[in-house]
Scaffold this motif. Structure first.
Motif, PDB file in Angstrom:
ATOM      1  N   LEU A   1       6.384 -71.856 -21.968  1.00 35.90           N
ATOM      2  CA  LEU A   1       5.297 -72.820 -21.903  1.00 35.90           C
ATOM      3  C   LEU A   1       4.460 -72.636 -23.158  1.00 35.90           C
ATOM      4  O   LEU A   1       3.960 -71.542 -23.421  1.00 35.90           O
ATOM      5  CB  LEU A   1       4.431 -72.613 -20.662  1.00 35.90           C
ATOM      6  CG  LEU A   1       3.353 -73.684 -20.459  1.00 35.90           C
ATOM      7  CD1 LEU A   1       3.995 -75.046 -20.183  1.00 35.90           C
ATOM      8  CD2 LEU A   1       2.408 -73.317 -19.317  1.00 35.90           C
ATOM      9  N   HIS A   2       4.340 -73.696 -23.951  1.00 36.51           N
ATOM     10  CA  HIS A   2       3.488 -73.695 -25.136  1.00 36.51           C
ATOM     11  C   HIS A   2       2.168 -74.352 -24.758  1.00 36.51           C
ATOM     12  O   HIS A   2       2.157 -75.486 -24.261  1.00 36.51           O
ATOM     13  CB  HIS A   2       4.148 -74.458 -26.283  1.00 36.51           C
ATOM     14  CG  HIS A   2       5.427 -73.853 -26.762  1.00 36.51           C
ATOM     15  ND1 HIS A   2       5.496 -72.631 -27.386  1.00 36.51           N
ATOM     16  CD2 HIS A   2       6.704 -74.308 -26.688  1.00 36.51           C
ATOM     17  CE1 HIS A   2       6.752 -72.366 -27.690  1.00 36.51           C
ATOM     18  NE2 HIS A   2       7.508 -73.360 -27.271  1.00 36.51           N
ATOM     19  N   ILE A   3       1.077 -73.644 -24.976  1.00 38.36           N
ATOM     20  CA  ILE A   3      -0.241 -74.177 -24.652  1.00 38.36           C
ATOM     21  C   ILE A   3      -1.032 -74.357 -25.946  1.00 38.36           C
ATOM     22  O   ILE A   3      -1.261 -73.394 -26.684  1.00 38.36           O
ATOM     23  CB  ILE A   3      -1.018 -73.240 -23.698  1.00 38.36           C
ATOM     24  CG1 ILE A   3      -0.224 -73.027 -22.400  1.00 38.36           C
ATOM     25  CG2 ILE A   3      -2.396 -73.828 -23.383  1.00 38.36           C
ATOM     26  CD1 ILE A   3      -0.846 -71.991 -21.482  1.00 38.36           C
ATOM     27  N   GLU A   4      -1.420 -75.588 -26.212  1.00 40.97           N
ATOM     28  CA  GLU A   4      -2.270 -75.893 -27.371  1.00 40.97           C
ATOM     29  C   GLU A   4      -3.716 -75.893 -26.882  1.00 40.97           C
ATOM     30  O   GLU A   4      -4.121 -76.759 -26.118  1.00 40.97           O
ATOM     31  CB  GLU A   4      -1.892 -77.259 -27.920  1.00 40.97           C
ATOM     32  CG  GLU A   4      -2.714 -77.730 -29.097  1.00 40.97           C
ATOM     33  CD  GLU A   4      -2.379 -79.169 -29.455  1.00 40.97           C
ATOM     34  OE1 GLU A   4      -3.302 -80.016 -29.379  1.00 40.97           O
ATOM     35  OE2 GLU A   4      -1.211 -79.437 -29.785  1.00 40.97           O
ATOM     36  N   ARG A   5      -4.492 -74.882 -27.317  1.00 38.63           N
ATOM     37  CA  ARG A   5      -5.865 -74.726 -26.819  1.00 38.63           C
ATOM     38  C   ARG A   5      -6.864 -74.873 -27.955  1.00 38.63           C
ATOM     39  O   ARG A   5      -6.672 -74.316 -29.038  1.00 38.63           O
ATOM     40  CB  ARG A   5      -6.041 -73.349 -26.178  1.00 38.63           C
ATOM     41  CG  ARG A   5      -7.431 -73.120 -25.583  1.00 38.63           C
ATOM     42  CD  ARG A   5      -7.717 -71.651 -25.411  1.00 38.63           C
ATOM     43  NE  ARG A   5      -7.841 -70.974 -26.702  1.00 38.63           N
ATOM     44  CZ  ARG A   5      -7.661 -69.664 -26.877  1.00 38.63           C
ATOM     45  NH1 ARG A   5      -7.320 -68.900 -25.860  1.00 38.63           N
ATOM     46  NH2 ARG A   5      -7.810 -69.120 -28.076  1.00 38.63           N
TER      47      ARG A   5
ATOM     48  N   THR B   1       2.052 -69.007 -26.458  1.00 34.41           N
ATOM     49  CA  THR B   1       3.423 -69.097 -25.966  1.00 34.41           C
ATOM     50  C   THR B   1       3.615 -68.111 -24.828  1.00 34.41           C
ATOM     51  O   THR B   1       3.407 -66.911 -24.995  1.00 34.41           O
ATOM     52  CB  THR B   1       4.431 -68.796 -27.093  1.00 34.41           C
ATOM     53  OG1 THR B   1       4.223 -69.732 -28.168  1.00 34.41           O
ATOM     54  CG2 THR B   1       5.855 -68.916 -26.593  1.00 34.41           C
ATOM     55  N   VAL B   2       4.028 -68.631 -23.668  1.00 30.81           N
ATOM     56  CA  VAL B   2       4.168 -67.822 -22.459  1.00 30.81           C
ATOM     57  C   VAL B   2       5.588 -67.977 -21.917  1.00 30.81           C
ATOM     58  O   VAL B   2       6.062 -69.101 -21.751  1.00 30.81           O
ATOM     59  CB  VAL B   2       3.155 -68.263 -21.377  1.00 30.81           C
ATOM     60  CG1 VAL B   2       3.290 -67.413 -20.123  1.00 30.81           C
ATOM     61  CG2 VAL B   2       1.736 -68.209 -21.915  1.00 30.81           C
TER      62      VAL B   2
ATOM     63  N   GLU C   1       3.730 -67.547 -14.122  1.00 31.69           N
ATOM     64  CA  GLU C   1       3.434 -68.862 -13.567  1.00 31.69           C
ATOM     65  C   GLU C   1       2.008 -69.215 -13.977  1.00 31.69           C
ATOM     66  O   GLU C   1       1.078 -68.439 -13.732  1.00 31.69           O
ATOM     67  CB  GLU C   1       3.532 -68.821 -12.045  1.00 31.69           C
ATOM     68  CG  GLU C   1       3.087 -70.092 -11.356  1.00 31.69           C
ATOM     69  CD  GLU C   1       3.036 -69.922  -9.857  1.00 31.69           C
ATOM     70  OE1 GLU C   1       3.842 -70.577  -9.175  1.00 31.69           O
ATOM     71  OE2 GLU C   1       2.202 -69.139  -9.359  1.00 31.69           O
ATOM     72  N   ILE C   2       1.819 -70.349 -14.625  1.00 27.34           N
ATOM     73  CA  ILE C   2       0.493 -70.755 -15.087  1.00 27.34           C
ATOM     74  C   ILE C   2      -0.189 -71.594 -14.004  1.00 27.34           C
ATOM     75  O   ILE C   2       0.387 -72.550 -13.498  1.00 27.34           O
ATOM     76  CB  ILE C   2       0.576 -71.566 -16.390  1.00 27.34           C
ATOM     77  CG1 ILE C   2       1.325 -70.765 -17.466  1.00 27.34           C
ATOM     78  CG2 ILE C   2      -0.808 -71.945 -16.875  1.00 27.34           C
ATOM     79  CD1 ILE C   2       0.657 -69.477 -17.862  1.00 27.34           C
TER      80      ILE C   2
END
Length: 252
Positions: free
Chosen positions: A215-219, A235-236, A242-243
């Motif tokens: 899971l890529h998170i753009e924050r 990057t997770v 689990e997000i």
């Protein structure tokens, strides 16, 4: 009717043997050369077959050791919530402590790094403006669990004691607390999650298999005046985390 490609036939047979328990979880498979001899094919065929099962998550390769049947791993929940930011310190460390784990990270910062176009757009600055770029490798119980690349405009932090996130009086305290120390209140954070697959480089850093779900998170953090003060790509590995997002209904 045409037969399947030889590597697909080998992969299917290996898959069936793994499911029958011919090799236990954590067990080592024969070498590529041994498998090639057993199946009467070239080594490139067994290599492709094994690579396919690694991508599927049935096998894992260990450098210099061989190929093993992958063992199930504990999957934890990572809670994304504004309340952790308000407590001060690192949200990652706070969240892991609540689960009884030990958290830490390794980092490297580079000052005066020109902002590439995508980062400049997210920060609302001009392409090429100087930023501090910091890469992180987050650890849980001494195992890599998350990667991050953070960008902060030097126009905001350049002449302050917090210019380098992991050095100075507030090292490791997190963006919200660091910005507050120079009179900037972070009010909101925007997160955009996107699924992806682990590249070879990402897999090596995270200890997962190439092709594993990520899971890529753009924050991006925003101050009360609307300025973006930091943006990061997180990057997770899905196999480990689990997000979950907590939404405050009272303020929603």
């Amino acid at each position: 009717m045409a037969r399947e490609a030889p590597y697909l036939e080998v992969a299917e047979d290996l898959r069936a043997r793994i499911k029958r328990g011919e090799w236990a979880e954590g067990g080592r498979l024969p070498s590529r050369a041994q498998l090639a001899e057993e199946y009467g094919v070239g080594r490139n065929v067994t290599q492709r077959a094994v690579d396919r099962l690694i991508v599927e998550g049935l096998l894992e390769g260990r450098a210099g050791s061989g190929t093993y049947v992958r063992q199930p791993r504990e999957r934890r929940r990572m809670l994304r919530t504004r309340h952790r930011e308000q407590r001060g310190g690192s949200p990652f460390r706070t969240g892991l402590r609540e689960q009884g784990g030990d958290a830490g990270w390794e980092s490297h910062s580079e000052a005066r790094t020109p902002a590439p176009a995508r980062i400049a757009q997210r920060l609302g600055i001009a392409e090429g403006d100087p930023c501090v770029r910091t890469t992180y490798e987050f650890l849980a119980d001494r195992q890599p669990v998350q990667l991050s690349e953070s960008w902060e405009p030097m126009a905001i932090t350049g002449d302050t004691p917090i210019v380098l996130p992991e050095l100075g009086p507030l090292a490791g305290k997190g963006v919200v607390e660091r910005m507050r120390s120079i009179g900037i209140e972070v009010e909101t954070a925007l997160e955009v999650p996107r699924p992806g697959r682990a590249t070879v480089a990402e897999a090596a850093l995270l200890g997962v298999a190439p092709g594993d779900l990520l899971l890529h998170i753009e924050r991006t953090y925003y101050a009360t005046d609307g300025r973006a003060v930091e943006t990061a790509d997180i990057t997770v590995p899905d196999v480990r985390w689990e997000i979950a997002y907590e939404i405050d209904i009272r303020h929603g």
